[in-house]
Scaffold this motif. Structure first.
Motif, short mmCIF file in Angstrom:
data_model
loop_
_atom_site.label_atom_id
_atom_site.label_comp_id
_atom_site.label_asym_id
_atom_site.label_seq_id
_atom_site.Cartn_x
_atom_site.Cartn_y
_atom_site.Cartn_z
N TYR A 68 40.39 23.80 -12.60
CA TYR A 68 40.50 24.14 -14.02
C TYR A 68 39.81 23.09 -14.89
CZ TYR A 68 44.21 27.44 -12.62
OH TYR A 68 44.92 28.46 -12.04
N SER A 69 40.07 21.82 -14.58
CA SER A 69 39.50 20.74 -15.38
C SER A 69 37.98 20.69 -15.24
CB SER A 69 40.11 19.39 -14.96
OG SER A 69 41.49 19.35 -15.21
N ARG A 72 36.37 23.42 -17.25
CA ARG A 72 36.41 23.07 -18.67
C ARG A 72 35.38 21.98 -19.00
NH1 ARG A 72 41.55 22.54 -18.60
NH2 ARG A 72 41.89 24.76 -18.82
N VAL A 73 35.29 20.97 -18.14
CA VAL A 73 34.32 19.90 -18.34
C VAL A 73 32.90 20.43 -18.25
CG1 VAL A 73 33.35 17.83 -17.28
CG2 VAL A 73 35.80 17.99 -17.66
N TRP A 182 34.08 13.76 -18.53
CA TRP A 182 35.21 13.75 -17.61
C TRP A 182 36.35 12.88 -18.14
CZ3 TRP A 182 37.37 16.64 -14.34
CH2 TRP A 182 38.31 16.16 -13.45
N ILE A 185 38.57 14.73 -20.72
CA ILE A 185 39.34 15.90 -20.29
C ILE A 185 40.84 15.70 -20.46
CG2 ILE A 185 39.50 15.19 -17.86
CD1 ILE A 185 39.04 18.75 -19.24
N GLU A 189 42.82 18.38 -22.69
CA GLU A 189 43.88 19.24 -22.14
C GLU A 189 45.23 18.94 -22.79
OE1 GLU A 189 41.88 20.17 -17.78
OE2 GLU A 189 43.44 18.64 -17.93
N GLY A 196 45.52 21.74 -15.98
CA GLY A 196 44.40 20.96 -15.48
C GLY A 196 44.92 19.60 -15.07
N GLY A 198 44.39 16.71 -16.49
CA GLY A 198 44.87 16.01 -17.67
C GLY A 198 46.19 16.56 -18.17
N SER A 216 47.66 11.83 -10.24
CA SER A 216 46.72 12.31 -11.25
C SER A 216 45.65 11.27 -11.54
CB SER A 216 47.47 12.67 -12.54
OG SER A 216 48.43 13.67 -12.31
N ILE A 220 41.68 11.78 -10.95
CA ILE A 220 40.70 11.64 -12.04
C ILE A 220 39.64 10.60 -11.67
CG2 ILE A 220 40.41 10.84 -14.42
CD1 ILE A 220 43.19 12.06 -14.99
#
Length: 241
Positions: A68-69, A72-73, A182, A185, A189, A196, A198, A216, A220
């Protein structure tokens, strides 16, 4: 060749081992709330071993959340390049100082911030704008004079001289923009409340689930490192061709 490859693998391995040892010591002696590496693994292993499970909107595997992230990125990053690259070429070819255009650009794009994609694009576009403008302005005047002598059209001048000569600067801007996209994000979010990496980080932070927070952060960092290496490979390929 093999010794060089071994050194490349040995140093990261030693660094990772040192970080894990320090983490374990700190979790046992200094920070009681910090979970140890083993406890982090036990509490987070389902998110890693079943990376695409989905039990709800925010309770999903780390692979699905990362997907998802990344989508979006990617949208925000491509929008940043689509906006930033032409602006950079325009500023590089313009006789007006780029600083005179920057406030106007900021005012215009800040109105598009409510959406996460526009937030990412707004934050990520400026390295591309600045590096592209610097690259175009740094082109040797001799190249431009040759184009004028050959009476090249503006389109051919752009495609045959300006773009090839400024590509190293342009790709440096692309690489920096990708890193910023990145990084943004997490804030994007959090701003939109969408699932995501974030969003998951923010949720687990509010719930004080430290092992998932660490998961997380590691995710990342790892994805950011991989994206930077991939862009570095693309950049080196274009520089050598």
């Amino acid at each position: 060749m093999s010794s060089r490859l071994g050194a490349r693998l040995l140093l990261p391995f030693l660094g990772l081992t040192a970080v894990l040892l320090l983490w374990a010591v700190v979790s046992q002696t200094v920070a009681a709330d910090l979970p140890s590496p083993w406890k982090t693994w036990l509490e987070s292993k389902r998110y890693i071993l079943e990376p695409f499970f989905k039990d709800g909107e925010m309770n999903q595997g780390i692979g699905r959340l990362a997907f998802y992230s990344l989508v979006r990125v990617a949208k925000g990053y491509l929008l940043a390049l689509a906006i930033g690259t032409p602006i950079g070429f325009f500023l590089g070819l313009s006789r007006i100082s780029p600083l005179a255009w920057l406030p106007l650009g900021l005012v215009v794009f800040q109105r598009s911030e409510p959406a996460a994609i526009f937030t990412i694009a707004l934050c990520a576009m400026w390295p591309t704008v600045i590096n592209t403008a610097v690259g175009v302005r740094g082109i040797s005047q001799d190249y431009l004079n040759v184009g004028r002598v050959l009476k090249l059209s503006k389109l051919k001048m752009m495609t045959k001289i300006i773009i090839p000569a400024s590509l190293p600067y342009v790709f440096t801007g692309y690489r920096l923009s990708l890193g910023i996209a990145w990084l943004v994000i997490v804030a994007a979010e959090m701003l939109t409340g969408t699932p995501g990496v974030g969003g998951f980080l923010w949720q687990e932070y509010n719930s004080l689930v430290y092992s998932h927070i660490i998961l997380s952060v590691i995710t990342i960092g790892a994805i950011g490192f991989i994206l930077d290496r991939l862009m570095g490979l693309v950049e080196s390929r274009f520089k050598t061709t």
